[in-house]
Scaffold this active site. Structure first.
Site, PDB file in Angstrom:
ATOM      1  N   HIS A   1       0.856  -1.191   0.000  1.00  0.00           N
ATOM      2  CA  HIS A   1       0.000   0.000   0.000  1.00  0.00           C
ATOM      3  C   HIS A   1       0.889   1.237   0.000  1.00  0.00           C
ATOM      4  CE1 HIS A   1      -3.840  -1.996   1.857  1.00  0.00           C
ATOM      5  NE2 HIS A   1      -3.361  -2.686   0.828  1.00  0.00           N
TER       6      HIS A   1
ATOM      7  N   GLU B   1       0.890   3.841   1.835  1.00  0.00           N
ATOM      8  CA  GLU B   1       1.364   4.234   3.170  1.00  0.00           C
ATOM      9  C   GLU B   1       2.547   3.385   3.618  1.00  0.00           C
ATOM     10  OE1 GLU B   1      -3.252   4.272   3.618  1.00  0.00           O
ATOM     11  OE2 GLU B   1      -1.771   3.372   2.271  1.00  0.00           O
TER      12      GLU B   1
ATOM     13  N   CYS C   1      -2.240  -0.490   7.531  1.00  0.00           N
ATOM     14  CA  CYS C   1      -1.469   0.753   7.449  1.00  0.00           C
ATOM     15  C   CYS C   1      -1.564   1.556   8.744  1.00  0.00           C
ATOM     16  CB  CYS C   1      -1.927   1.574   6.257  1.00  0.00           C
ATOM     17  SG  CYS C   1      -1.586   0.757   4.673  1.00  0.00           S
TER      18      CYS C   1
ATOM     19  N   CYS D   1      -6.144   1.785   5.941  1.00  0.00           N
ATOM     20  CA  CYS D   1      -6.740   0.511   6.344  1.00  0.00           C
ATOM     21  C   CYS D   1      -6.134   0.076   7.684  1.00  0.00           C
ATOM     22  CB  CYS D   1      -6.478  -0.543   5.275  1.00  0.00           C
ATOM     23  SG  CYS D   1      -4.755  -1.131   5.236  1.00  0.00           S
TER      24      CYS D   1
END
Length: 164
Positions: free
Chosen positions: A60, A62, A93, A90
């Site tokens: 992801h 992040e 993260c 999410c």
């Protein structure tokens, strides 16, 4: 002339940088999420979702930005940094954000079904965890939301075409 002054240290400015990263993800047919990490008014990390490209569920925006920022700082602790991300983080993260002890998270589009910064739950300010982050939600929300909505509309249209 009273021209508006562009504040290069504003949340809107840094979210614009995150949106540029999200556009890169969009072009690569990844979910268009972009992230930047700022320390002392300077961007020290930039990333975009690369789950499909890297065949890595943890890639992801992040997570990739956190890794870059830790490298830039020379420590796993990011106590004086701010994460700007186009979509609410999410749980994975958000957990990483807490562990790296980021001071602040700024996001654009909320995620009421899966967000972990106040959407579905709030891991960033969970009372029993060892760290809590300041949260600023809704920065350039419309720009962030439209990018995601357009992407998923295109994906659904492609899926319908493939099914015939």
């Amino acid at each position: 002339m009273d021209e508006p002054i562009i504040d290069l240290h504003s949340d809107a400015h840094f979210m614009g940088e995150a949106l540029r990263q999200a556009a890169r993800a969009y072009e690569a047919e990844e979910v268009p999420v972009g992230a930047v990490i700022v320390r002392a008014g300077r961007i020290i990390a930039r990333a975009w979702n690369q789950v499909e490209l890297l065949k890595d569920a943890t890639a992801h925006a992040e997570m990739l930005a956190l890794t870059q920022a830790q490298e830039a700082v020379g420590d796993w602790r990011l106590t004086d940094c701010t994460l700007y991300v186009t979509k609410e983080p999410c749980p994975m993260c958000a957990g990483a954000v807490v562990h790296t002890r980021l001071a602040r998270v700024v996001f654009g589009a909320g995620d009421p079904k899966g967000g972990a910064a106040g959407g579905a739950l709030n891991l960033l300010q969970f009372p029993t965890l060892n760290h809590r982050c300041e949260i600023t939600a809704g920065v350039r929300e419309e720009d962030c939301r439209v990018l995601l909505q357009n992407f998923f509309a295109e994906q659904r249209a492609k899926s319908r075409e493939e099914k015939g």
